[in-house]
Design a protein around this motif. Structure first.
Motif, PDB file in Angstrom:
ATOM      1  N   SER A  45       0.815  -1.208   0.000  1.00 30.31           N
ATOM      2  CA  SER A  45       0.000   0.000   0.000  1.00 30.31           C
ATOM      3  C   SER A  45       0.853   1.266   0.000  1.00 30.31           C
ATOM      4  O   SER A  45       1.916   1.341   0.618  1.00 30.31           O
ATOM      5  N   ARG A  46       0.346   2.251  -0.679  1.00 28.25           N
ATOM      6  CA  ARG A  46       1.017   3.544  -0.755  1.00 28.25           C
ATOM      7  C   ARG A  46       0.285   4.613   0.039  1.00 28.25           C
ATOM      8  O   ARG A  46       0.884   5.549   0.525  1.00 28.25           O
ATOM      9  N   SER A  47      -1.021   4.453   0.143  1.00 29.98           N
ATOM     10  CA  SER A  47      -1.839   5.427   0.853  1.00 29.98           C
ATOM     11  C   SER A  47      -2.977   4.705   1.574  1.00 29.98           C
ATOM     12  O   SER A  47      -4.142   4.817   1.196  1.00 29.98           O
ATOM     13  N   PRO A  48      -2.655   3.953   2.653  1.00 31.80           N
ATOM     14  CA  PRO A  48      -3.671   3.132   3.318  1.00 31.80           C
ATOM     15  C   PRO A  48      -4.648   3.958   4.150  1.00 31.80           C
ATOM     16  O   PRO A  48      -4.281   4.986   4.716  1.00 31.80           O
ATOM     17  N   TYR A  49      -5.878   3.505   4.197  1.00 30.02           N
ATOM     18  CA  TYR A  49      -6.865   4.106   5.082  1.00 30.02           C
ATOM     19  C   TYR A  49      -7.896   3.061   5.482  1.00 30.02           C
ATOM     20  O   TYR A  49      -8.031   2.027   4.824  1.00 30.02           O
ATOM     21  N   ILE A  50      -8.603   3.330   6.569  1.00 28.36           N
ATOM     22  CA  ILE A  50      -9.599   2.398   7.085  1.00 28.36           C
ATOM     23  C   ILE A  50     -10.991   2.928   6.781  1.00 28.36           C
ATOM     24  O   ILE A  50     -11.288   4.102   7.004  1.00 28.36           O
ATOM     25  N   ASP A  51     -11.836   2.049   6.271  1.00 30.77           N
ATOM     26  CA  ASP A  51     -13.211   2.417   5.931  1.00 30.77           C
ATOM     27  C   ASP A  51     -14.161   1.481   6.680  1.00 30.77           C
ATOM     28  O   ASP A  51     -13.980   0.257   6.654  1.00 30.77           O
ATOM     29  N   ARG A  52     -15.140   2.046   7.344  1.00 34.94           N
ATOM     30  CA  ARG A  52     -16.135   1.248   8.064  1.00 34.94           C
ATOM     31  C   ARG A  52     -17.400   1.156   7.223  1.00 34.94           C
ATOM     32  O   ARG A  52     -17.970   2.179   6.827  1.00 34.94           O
ATOM     33  N   ILE A  53     -17.835  -0.070   6.923  1.00 41.07           N
ATOM     34  CA  ILE A  53     -19.018  -0.272   6.087  1.00 41.07           C
ATOM     35  C   ILE A  53     -19.970  -1.239   6.792  1.00 41.07           C
ATOM     36  O   ILE A  53     -19.604  -1.933   7.742  1.00 41.07           O
ATOM     37  N   GLU A  54     -21.200  -1.291   6.280  1.00 40.21           N
ATOM     38  CA  GLU A  54     -22.175  -2.259   6.770  1.00 40.21           C
ATOM     39  C   GLU A  54     -22.426  -3.280   5.671  1.00 40.21           C
ATOM     40  O   GLU A  54     -22.722  -2.935   4.527  1.00 40.21           O
ATOM     41  N   ARG A  55     -22.291  -4.568   5.992  1.00 37.13           N
ATOM     42  CA  ARG A  55     -22.481  -5.635   5.017  1.00 37.13           C
ATOM     43  C   ARG A  55     -23.262  -6.771   5.673  1.00 37.13           C
ATOM     44  O   ARG A  55     -22.831  -7.306   6.701  1.00 37.13           O
ATOM     45  N   ASP A  56     -24.398  -7.091   5.076  1.00 42.98           N
ATOM     46  CA  ASP A  56     -25.253  -8.169   5.606  1.00 42.98           C
ATOM     47  C   ASP A  56     -25.609  -7.935   7.071  1.00 42.98           C
ATOM     48  O   ASP A  56     -25.632  -8.869   7.885  1.00 42.98           O
ATOM     49  N   GLY A  57     -25.869  -6.686   7.405  1.00 46.34           N
ATOM     50  CA  GLY A  57     -26.270  -6.352   8.766  1.00 46.34           C
ATOM     51  C   GLY A  57     -25.134  -6.292   9.763  1.00 46.34           C
ATOM     52  O   GLY A  57     -25.369  -6.085  10.956  1.00 46.34           O
ATOM     53  N   LEU A 113     -12.665  -2.147   6.828  1.00 44.17           N
ATOM     54  CA  LEU A 113     -11.858  -2.535   5.680  1.00 44.17           C
ATOM     55  C   LEU A 113     -10.631  -1.646   5.573  1.00 44.17           C
ATOM     56  O   LEU A 113     -10.725  -0.422   5.723  1.00 44.17           O
ATOM     57  N   LEU A 114      -9.503  -2.268   5.314  1.00 41.91           N
ATOM     58  CA  LEU A 114      -8.295  -1.526   5.008  1.00 41.91           C
ATOM     59  C   LEU A 114      -8.211  -1.382   3.494  1.00 41.91           C
ATOM     60  O   LEU A 114      -8.268  -2.362   2.765  1.00 41.91           O
ATOM     61  N   LYS A 115      -8.106  -0.147   3.023  1.00 35.94           N
ATOM     62  CA  LYS A 115      -8.070   0.131   1.593  1.00 35.94           C
ATOM     63  C   LYS A 115      -6.867   0.984   1.250  1.00 35.94           C
ATOM     64  O   LYS A 115      -6.151   1.467   2.129  1.00 35.94           O
ATOM     65  N   ASP A 116      -6.659   1.178  -0.043  1.00 36.88           N
ATOM     66  CA  ASP A 116      -5.622   2.080  -0.523  1.00 36.88           C
ATOM     67  C   ASP A 116      -6.304   3.158  -1.358  1.00 36.88           C
ATOM     68  O   ASP A 116      -7.123   2.853  -2.235  1.00 36.88           O
TER      69      ASP A 116
END
Length: 320
Positions: A273-285, A290-293
């Protein structure tokens, strides 16, 4: 870059006249231009492959070893056909020295092209694990396809009709491709210069080569995060920052391995990863972190993401 681009570059090099230097020159050039991607087989390891790709097979040792192996195989194949009586009579004599030189030239074109996008390349693996980024072209560039493909077809058409100047379209195609690449390098530097953040990452946009997504750090009274700005040649910075994530200083994505030291996927993702960030999502309740770039926040974000454990002690300050 994608393998079609690599193949077209190898074929155009041959059409400049170099394919007449030895029999089976075109296979040496086209296969040589794609050979470093033999590491694509590591995708069977899933997310761990992010830390394996564009490394050893793209580095200095591979620049010597891979062309030599390819030239040896092609030379053997020609001898094998001759023994079987299946070698085409029209084939030029196969010269090992020329095979090796052409395979080397083609193989070197591969890391040069791969450097041009924001995915990155470990150019000096295994001597250094540093990633290098050109940020000039999207990994699949249709304009480059058109330039290389049309000039290749033109050169082949003229050669078939025995036109004396059949090499010129290939030379023109390579020159145009180099001019296009240099123009995009200038666009990337212009996009970076347009933002006050000197560390902004400029990510090429598909098809619209004159635009860049700028990944910037967003600072506030409480939160820091990652955001996107769009820059275009004709309009400069076209919009305010679109916030991808926000976080307080209590937890940075690079700190996550201390909470999951045995998570190989996490370690591989952060290495790549070059620019990591954390995203909080709702999936199936369920709530999932999630760690993303940020380079792939919109395009293929599902492919380049990993579910991660956010430590309980950081949850209250990380999300509101």
């Amino acid at each position: 870059m994608d393998n079609l681009t690599h193949s077209l570059v190898g074929a155009l090099i041959g059409q400049t006249g170099l394919k007449r230097r030895t029999g089976l020159a075109m296979p040496a050039l086209i296969f040589g231009a794609n050979l470093p991607d033999i590491d694509a087989g590591c995708v069977v390891h899933g997310l761990e492959s992010l830390a394996m790709r564009r490394g050893l097979t793209h580095g200095p040792i591979a620049w010597v070893v891979l062309p030599l192996l390819l030239a040896a195989f092609i030379w053997w194949f020609d001898r094998w056909q001759a023994k079987r009586g299946t070698r085409p009579e029209s084939r030029l004599p196969v010269r090992f020295g020329w095979l090796w030189l052409l395979a080397t030239l083609a193989c070197l074109s591969h890391p040069a092209l791969d450097w041009l996008n924001s995915y990155g390349i470990r150019l000096f693996e295994p001597f250094s694990q540093r990633w290098f980024y050109g940020d000039a072209l999207f990994i699949v560039d249709v304009w480059l396809w058109a330039t290389l493909g049309l000039t290749l077809a033109w050169s082949l058409w003229r050669e078939k009709r025995d036109v004396a100047t059949w090499r010129r379209p290939a030379l023109a195609g390579l020159a145009a491709a180099l001019a296009y690449i240099n123009f995009n390098l200038v666009l990337t530097e212009s996009a970076r210069a347009a933002t006050p953040q000197s560390q902004a990452i400029a990510v090429p946009v598909p098809i619209r080569f004159w635009e860049r997504d700028l990944i910037v750090d967003v600072d506030g009274a409480v939160y820091m995060g990652k955001g996107l700005q769009r820059w275009s040649l004709d309009g400069g910075l076209a919009r305010d920052v679109e916030l991808l994530t926000q976080r307080p200083a209590c937890l940075h994505p690079m700190q996550l391995p201390q909470f999951a030291p045995d998570n190989a996927d996490l370690a591989a993702f952060l290495f790549w990863s070059r620019s990591p960030y954390i995203d909080r999502i709702e999936r199936d309740g369920k709530i999932i972190d999630l760690l993303k770039d940020a380079r792939f926040s919109g395009r293929a974000s599902g492919q380049f993401s990993i579910a991660i454990p956010v430590p309980t002690e950081a949850e209250t300050c990380y999300f509101e």
